[in-house]
Design an enzyme around this catalytic site. Sequence first.
Site, PDB file in Angstrom:
ATOM      1  N   GLU A  92     -10.758   1.731  18.608  1.00 41.59           N
ATOM      2  CA  GLU A  92     -11.945   1.971  17.776  1.00 41.59           C
ATOM      3  C   GLU A  92     -12.971   0.851  17.965  1.00 41.59           C
ATOM      4  O   GLU A  92     -12.590  -0.268  18.313  1.00 41.59           O
ATOM      5  CB  GLU A  92     -11.547   2.114  16.294  1.00 41.59           C
ATOM      6  CG  GLU A  92     -10.989   0.848  15.675  1.00 41.59           C
ATOM      7  CD  GLU A  92     -10.502   1.053  14.244  1.00 41.59           C
ATOM      8  OE1 GLU A  92      -9.751   1.998  13.968  1.00 41.59           O
ATOM      9  OE2 GLU A  92     -10.870   0.212  13.409  1.00 41.59           O
ATOM     10  N   ARG A 111      -3.375   1.427  11.422  1.00 43.74           N
ATOM     11  CA  ARG A 111      -4.125   0.783  12.499  1.00 43.74           C
ATOM     12  C   ARG A 111      -4.153   1.730  13.679  1.00 43.74           C
ATOM     13  O   ARG A 111      -3.207   2.500  13.884  1.00 43.74           O
ATOM     14  CB  ARG A 111      -3.419  -0.498  12.972  1.00 43.74           C
ATOM     15  CG  ARG A 111      -3.799  -1.751  12.229  1.00 43.74           C
ATOM     16  CD  ARG A 111      -5.232  -2.188  12.548  1.00 43.74           C
ATOM     17  NE  ARG A 111      -5.615  -3.382  11.820  1.00 43.74           N
ATOM     18  CZ  ARG A 111      -6.105  -3.394  10.574  1.00 43.74           C
ATOM     19  NH1 ARG A 111      -6.256  -2.283   9.901  1.00 43.74           N
ATOM     20  NH2 ARG A 111      -6.444  -4.544  10.007  1.00 43.74           N
ATOM     21  N   ILE A 167       0.846  -1.206   0.000  1.00 47.02           N
ATOM     22  CA  ILE A 167       0.000   0.000   0.000  1.00 47.02           C
ATOM     23  C   ILE A 167       0.876   1.248   0.000  1.00 47.02           C
ATOM     24  O   ILE A 167       0.611   2.211  -0.731  1.00 47.02           O
ATOM     25  CB  ILE A 167      -0.976  -0.025   1.204  1.00 47.02           C
ATOM     26  CG1 ILE A 167      -1.933  -1.213   1.067  1.00 47.02           C
ATOM     27  CG2 ILE A 167      -1.764   1.288   1.277  1.00 47.02           C
ATOM     28  CD1 ILE A 167      -2.801  -1.485   2.300  1.00 47.02           C
ATOM     29  N   HIS A 227     -12.730   3.963   9.527  1.00 52.79           N
ATOM     30  CA  HIS A 227     -12.027   2.768   9.019  1.00 52.79           C
ATOM     31  C   HIS A 227     -12.638   2.275   7.699  1.00 52.79           C
ATOM     32  O   HIS A 227     -13.110   1.137   7.613  1.00 52.79           O
ATOM     33  CB  HIS A 227     -12.038   1.654  10.078  1.00 52.79           C
ATOM     34  CG  HIS A 227     -10.929   0.656   9.909  1.00 52.79           C
ATOM     35  ND1 HIS A 227     -10.299   0.042  10.967  1.00 52.79           N
ATOM     36  CD2 HIS A 227     -10.322   0.160   8.795  1.00 52.79           C
ATOM     37  CE1 HIS A 227      -9.369  -0.792  10.509  1.00 52.79           C
ATOM     38  NE2 HIS A 227      -9.366  -0.734   9.184  1.00 52.79           N
TER      39      HIS A 227
HETATM   40  C1  DGY Z   1      -7.454  -4.272   6.480  1.00 52.73           C
HETATM   41  O1  DGY Z   1      -7.703  -4.977   5.502  1.00 52.73           O
HETATM   42  O2  DGY Z   1      -6.621  -4.583   7.327  1.00 52.73           O
HETATM   43  C2  DGY Z   1      -8.233  -3.023   6.617  1.00 52.73           C
HETATM   44  O3  DGY Z   1      -7.791  -2.238   7.654  1.00 52.73           O
HETATM   45  C3  DGY Z   1      -9.701  -3.339   6.771  1.00 52.73           C
HETATM   46  O4  DGY Z   1     -10.365  -2.557   5.872  1.00 52.73           O
END
Ligand code: DGY
Length: 330
Positions: free
Chosen positions: A271, A242, A160, A289
Site C-alpha cells: 500500500e 497489515r 484489538i 488504512h
Molecule cells: C497502527 O497503529 O498500526 C495502524 O495500522 C495505523 O493506523
Amino acid sequence: MSTSKPRILVTRGIFQSVIDRLSEHFDVESNPEDVLWDRDELLRRLQDKVGVFSTGTERIDAALLAQCPDLRICANMTVGYNNFDLSAMSAAGVLGTNAPDVLTETTADFGFALLLATARRVTESEHFLRAGQWTRWSYDMFSGAEVHGTTLGIIGMGRIGQAIARRAAFGFGMQVVYHNRSRLDAATEAACKASYVSKQALLQSADHVMLVVPYSAASHHTMGAAELSVMKPTATLINLARGGIVDDAALAKALRERTIAAAGLDVFEGEPRVHPDLLTVPNVVLTPHIASATPGTRQAMADLAVDNLIGYLVQGKAVTPLNPEVLSRA
Ligand code: DGY
C-alpha cells in the site's frame, strides 16, 4: 556552555499541538507540507537528529542506523512497528516505541464497520444506486450474509482482537472462536466469550474471519490460496491488520471465483498501491488504512509518541518501549 536543544525530526504532517509540545524541549524539523520523503531524503534529514517522530512507514534498519550515529529514539505514532528492525535498533542502542492501547476500541469499531459493510454488501449496493441502476425493490436484491448469531473467527487475539470479540459476543450474539500464537488465560477468554481453536478449525467453522495479527516474517501470507480454500464459500474475510498478512492476488482470485463470498480490506500488500485485481471484483470493500482514523484517537496516538520522545530524551524513561533493554544501557 551551549544552550542548543536536541534536534528531532517529525517525518509527516501532524497536529500543530504535537509540534508545539515537542518544541518546548527540542529543536524540531517538521514536514508541514506532508511531503513523502524517499529514503535518501529521510537519511539526509536524520543526520543531526537524536529522535524521530515516525508514522509506521519509515524503514528503520541497520543500514539506516549505521548512517545516523546521533539517533537515540524512533517513536512510532502507530501500534504496528513492522517498519522497525528492532534487533538492529537494540544493537545500535536506539530505542523504539509504539502507540498501543489508545486506538484499541476505535479500531475494533472499524472492524465491525468493515464486517457489516462486507457481509451486508453496503458499498456494492451503494455503487449500484449511485449508478442509477435501482429501478425497483425486489425480494433478493443485494441479499447478504447474516452477522448476528453467526460464528466469528479472529486470528490474532491481542488487545484489538479481544475488543472485537467483546463486540461480537455481547453486541451481536456471535459465537467467537480465535487462534493466536499463545492461548489466552481462562479469565480473559471468559471476558470476551471466546474459545481457542486451531487455525484450520477456525477457517473451516467461521462464517466471518477477522485478521488482527501483527505483521512479521512469520505472519507473512497467513491467508494464502491454501487457507482461503478451507473457508466456507459463504464466508467473509476482513483484514484490519497489515498488508502482507493476506496474499492479495490469491484473495482476488478467490473473490472472483466466489470460493469465498466477500472480503473487507483496510490494508494492502505494498500500500498505498492496491492489487489491480482487487479493484475489479465487486465483492470486496476497500478502505485506505483508516481503522484508527478518528480525530481523538489519532491525537491520542500522536500524543503517546510525543510522551515517549520527551520521556526518553528528557527524563530517560519511555512510556511504551519496544526494546527496553536499551533503557537499562542508556
Ligand atoms: C497502527 O497503529 O498500526 C495502524 O495500522 C495505523 O493506523
